[in-house]
Design a protein around this motif. Sequence first.
Motif, PDB file in Angstrom:
ATOM      1  N   ASP A 155       0.870  -1.176   0.000  1.00 19.08           N
ATOM      2  CA  ASP A 155       0.000   0.000   0.000  1.00 19.08           C
ATOM      3  C   ASP A 155       0.910   1.230   0.000  1.00 19.08           C
ATOM      4  OD1 ASP A 155      -2.231   1.688   0.232  1.00 19.08           O
ATOM      5  OD2 ASP A 155      -2.192   1.570   2.420  1.00 19.08           O
ATOM      6  N   ILE A 156       0.679   2.173  -0.906  1.00 21.71           N
ATOM      7  CA  ILE A 156       1.582   3.315  -1.080  1.00 21.71           C
ATOM      8  C   ILE A 156       0.784   4.607  -1.082  1.00 21.71           C
ATOM      9  CG2 ILE A 156       3.331   4.349  -2.586  1.00 21.71           C
ATOM     10  CD1 ILE A 156       3.455   1.433  -3.904  1.00 21.71           C
ATOM     11  N   ASP A 157       1.278   5.612  -0.357  1.00 17.14           N
ATOM     12  CA  ASP A 157       0.630   6.926  -0.315  1.00 17.14           C
ATOM     13  C   ASP A 157       1.699   7.970  -0.011  1.00 17.14           C
ATOM     14  OD1 ASP A 157      -1.381   8.832  -0.412  1.00 17.14           O
ATOM     15  OD2 ASP A 157      -2.334   8.222   1.457  1.00 17.14           O
ATOM     16  N   SER A 158       1.271   9.235  -0.009  1.00 12.60           N
ATOM     17  CA  SER A 158       2.167  10.322   0.371  1.00 12.60           C
ATOM     18  C   SER A 158       1.369  11.382   1.115  1.00 12.60           C
ATOM     19  CB  SER A 158       2.855  10.924  -0.860  1.00 12.60           C
ATOM     20  OG  SER A 158       1.922  11.555  -1.714  1.00 12.60           O
ATOM     21  N   ALA A 159       2.098  12.200   1.869  1.00 19.65           N
ATOM     22  CA  ALA A 159       1.472  13.272   2.646  1.00 19.65           C
ATOM     23  C   ALA A 159       2.534  14.326   2.929  1.00 19.65           C
ATOM     24  CB  ALA A 159       0.896  12.722   3.954  1.00 19.65           C
ATOM     25  N   GLY A 160       2.079  15.455   3.458  1.00 15.38           N
ATOM     26  CA  GLY A 160       2.993  16.531   3.824  1.00 15.38           C
ATOM     27  C   GLY A 160       2.853  16.886   5.286  1.00 15.38           C
ATOM     28  N   THR A 161       3.910  17.421   5.860  1.00 24.27           N
ATOM     29  CA  THR A 161       3.825  17.871   7.247  1.00 24.27           C
ATOM     30  C   THR A 161       3.105  19.209   7.340  1.00 24.27           C
ATOM     31  OG1 THR A 161       6.042  18.831   7.109  1.00 24.27           O
ATOM     32  CG2 THR A 161       5.856  16.600   8.032  1.00 24.27           C
ATOM     33  N   ARG A 202      -1.767  11.785  12.816  1.00 27.05           N
ATOM     34  CA  ARG A 202      -1.341  10.819  13.837  1.00 27.05           C
ATOM     35  C   ARG A 202      -1.769   9.411  13.441  1.00 27.05           C
ATOM     36  NH1 ARG A 202       1.081   9.107  16.715  1.00 27.05           N
ATOM     37  NH2 ARG A 202      -0.395   8.236  18.173  1.00 27.05           N
ATOM     38  N   ASP A 203      -2.959   9.295  12.844  1.00 31.44           N
ATOM     39  CA  ASP A 203      -3.431   7.972  12.423  1.00 31.44           C
ATOM     40  C   ASP A 203      -2.504   7.334  11.393  1.00 31.44           C
ATOM     41  OD1 ASP A 203      -5.575   7.942  14.153  1.00 31.44           O
ATOM     42  OD2 ASP A 203      -7.020   8.640  12.652  1.00 31.44           O
ATOM     43  N   ASP A 204      -1.840   8.157  10.582  1.00 31.73           N
ATOM     44  CA  ASP A 204      -0.896   7.611   9.605  1.00 31.73           C
ATOM     45  C   ASP A 204       0.224   6.843  10.295  1.00 31.73           C
ATOM     46  OD1 ASP A 204      -2.154   8.569   7.272  1.00 31.73           O
ATOM     47  OD2 ASP A 204      -1.159  10.519   7.455  1.00 31.73           O
ATOM     48  N   LEU A 205       0.613   7.300  11.473  1.00 31.00           N
ATOM     49  CA  LEU A 205       1.700   6.627  12.191  1.00 31.00           C
ATOM     50  C   LEU A 205       1.247   5.321  12.822  1.00 31.00           C
ATOM     51  CD1 LEU A 205       3.535   9.673  13.788  1.00 31.00           C
ATOM     52  CD2 LEU A 205       3.902   8.590  11.572  1.00 31.00           C
ATOM     53  N   LYS A 206      -0.051   5.088  12.800  1.00 31.79           N
ATOM     54  CA  LYS A 206      -0.603   3.801  13.244  1.00 31.79           C
ATOM     55  C   LYS A 206      -0.856   2.890  12.045  1.00 31.79           C
ATOM     56  CE  LYS A 206      -2.988   6.055  17.048  1.00 31.79           C
ATOM     57  NZ  LYS A 206      -4.263   6.518  17.535  1.00 31.79           N
ATOM     58  N   LYS A 207      -1.264   3.479  10.930  1.00 33.49           N
ATOM     59  CA  LYS A 207      -1.649   2.715   9.744  1.00 33.49           C
ATOM     60  C   LYS A 207      -0.459   2.206   8.930  1.00 33.49           C
ATOM     61  CE  LYS A 207      -3.974   3.192   5.291  1.00 33.49           C
ATOM     62  NZ  LYS A 207      -4.666   4.068   4.363  1.00 33.49           N
ATOM     63  N   TYR A 208       0.584   3.028   8.812  1.00 31.88           N
ATOM     64  CA  TYR A 208       1.702   2.694   7.926  1.00 31.88           C
ATOM     65  C   TYR A 208       2.815   1.978   8.678  1.00 31.88           C
ATOM     66  CZ  TYR A 208      -0.682   5.244   4.366  1.00 31.88           C
ATOM     67  OH  TYR A 208      -1.628   5.622   3.459  1.00 31.88           O
ATOM     68  N   ASP A 209       3.450   1.032   7.985  1.00 35.31           N
ATOM     69  CA  ASP A 209       4.582   0.300   8.539  1.00 35.31           C
ATOM     70  C   ASP A 209       5.874   1.091   8.369  1.00 35.31           C
ATOM     71  OD1 ASP A 209       3.144  -2.247   9.111  1.00 35.31           O
ATOM     72  OD2 ASP A 209       2.850  -2.192   6.933  1.00 35.31           O
ATOM     73  N   LEU A 210       6.013   1.713   7.212  1.00 34.34           N
ATOM     74  CA  LEU A 210       7.199   2.498   6.877  1.00 34.34           C
ATOM     75  C   LEU A 210       6.765   3.907   6.507  1.00 34.34           C
ATOM     76  CD1 LEU A 210       8.976  -0.027   4.480  1.00 34.34           C
ATOM     77  CD2 LEU A 210       9.614   0.471   6.834  1.00 34.34           C
ATOM     78  N   VAL A 211       7.334   4.887   7.184  1.00 31.42           N
ATOM     79  CA  VAL A 211       7.101   6.285   6.832  1.00 31.42           C
ATOM     80  C   VAL A 211       8.460   6.842   6.431  1.00 31.42           C
ATOM     81  CG1 VAL A 211       6.337   8.540   7.631  1.00 31.42           C
ATOM     82  CG2 VAL A 211       5.110   6.486   8.362  1.00 31.42           C
ATOM     83  N   ILE A 212       8.521   7.311   5.188  1.00 31.13           N
ATOM     84  CA  ILE A 212       9.785   7.706   4.585  1.00 31.13           C
ATOM     85  C   ILE A 212       9.795   9.222   4.383  1.00 31.13           C
ATOM     86  CG2 ILE A 212      11.370   7.325   2.669  1.00 31.13           C
ATOM     87  CD1 ILE A 212      10.713   4.713   4.095  1.00 31.13           C
ATOM     88  N   ALA A 213      10.658   9.915   5.117  1.00 32.20           N
ATOM     89  CA  ALA A 213      10.761  11.376   5.039  1.00 32.20           C
ATOM     90  C   ALA A 213      11.748  11.785   3.950  1.00 32.20           C
ATOM     91  CB  ALA A 213      11.199  11.939   6.382  1.00 32.20           C
ATOM     92  N   MET A 214      11.453  12.912   3.314  1.00 35.82           N
ATOM     93  CA  MET A 214      12.311  13.412   2.244  1.00 35.82           C
ATOM     94  C   MET A 214      13.508  14.205   2.760  1.00 35.82           C
ATOM     95  SD  MET A 214      11.052  12.281  -0.539  1.00 35.82           S
ATOM     96  CE  MET A 214      10.187  10.884   0.124  1.00 35.82           C
ATOM     97  N   ASP A 215      13.419  14.702   3.992  1.00 34.16           N
ATOM     98  CA  ASP A 215      14.549  15.462   4.536  1.00 34.16           C
ATOM     99  C   ASP A 215      14.544  15.386   6.059  1.00 34.16           C
ATOM    100  OD1 ASP A 215      12.827  17.524   5.576  1.00 34.16           O
ATOM    101  OD2 ASP A 215      12.813  18.477   3.619  1.00 34.16           O
ATOM    102  N   GLU A 216      15.614  15.887   6.635  1.00 34.89           N
ATOM    103  CA  GLU A 216      15.793  15.780   8.088  1.00 34.89           C
ATOM    104  C   GLU A 216      14.749  16.567   8.873  1.00 34.89           C
ATOM    105  OE1 GLU A 216      19.906  16.895   8.268  1.00 34.89           O
ATOM    106  OE2 GLU A 216      20.577  14.840   7.903  1.00 34.89           O
ATOM    107  N   GLN A 217      14.279  17.705   8.342  1.00 37.02           N
ATOM    108  CA  GLN A 217      13.260  18.477   9.057  1.00 37.02           C
ATOM    109  C   GLN A 217      11.950  17.700   9.127  1.00 37.02           C
ATOM    110  OE1 GLN A 217      13.416  21.535  10.847  1.00 37.02           O
ATOM    111  NE2 GLN A 217      11.525  20.578  11.536  1.00 37.02           N
TER     112      GLN A 217
END
Length: 157
Positions: free
Chosen positions: A36-42, A76-91
């Motif tokens: 399952d693949i998705d994207s989001a922004g902070t 916050r729910d994304d951090l429960k739903k996804y196994d891997l969360v991949i950030a594009m940068d350190e911030q």
Amino acid sequence: MVAVLFVCLGNICRSPMAEAIFRSQVSEAGLLNEVDIDSAGTGHWHIGKPAHDGTLGLLKQKQIAHDDLIARQVTRDDLKKYDLVIAMDEQNFSDLQNMRKVEDDVEISLLLDYLPEQRDKNVPDPYFTGDFEEVYALISESCENLLADVRNRWLVS
């Protein structure tokens, strides 16, 4: 099934590009039913808007499907739903770590961790640099290594 979420600041340049590229690679590998693949922004500035014209144009040029790329904000729910969360940068990595709760069973990493030879672990933001080609090359190669990692660690039969 493994769930992967790509995260950048506004979810209009880097993370939707990573989502589309990774989905294409996963599809070519015949694994779409397993990942399952998705994207989001902070950030919230672009919620509901399509990806940046530079991202869309490059994906079209590379013949990568990109019709469903609509910006949303990470929750916050994304951090429960996804196994891997991949950030594009350190911030964004730091922002995600700050959102994370102890009970969240999620792995948060930087996309360029999948390019060990890359010293700078921040994917440049083409919203500011204008260099979508450089970003495409970094994301594409990183996603190939990410797919190999997903296969080895998550899809072992």
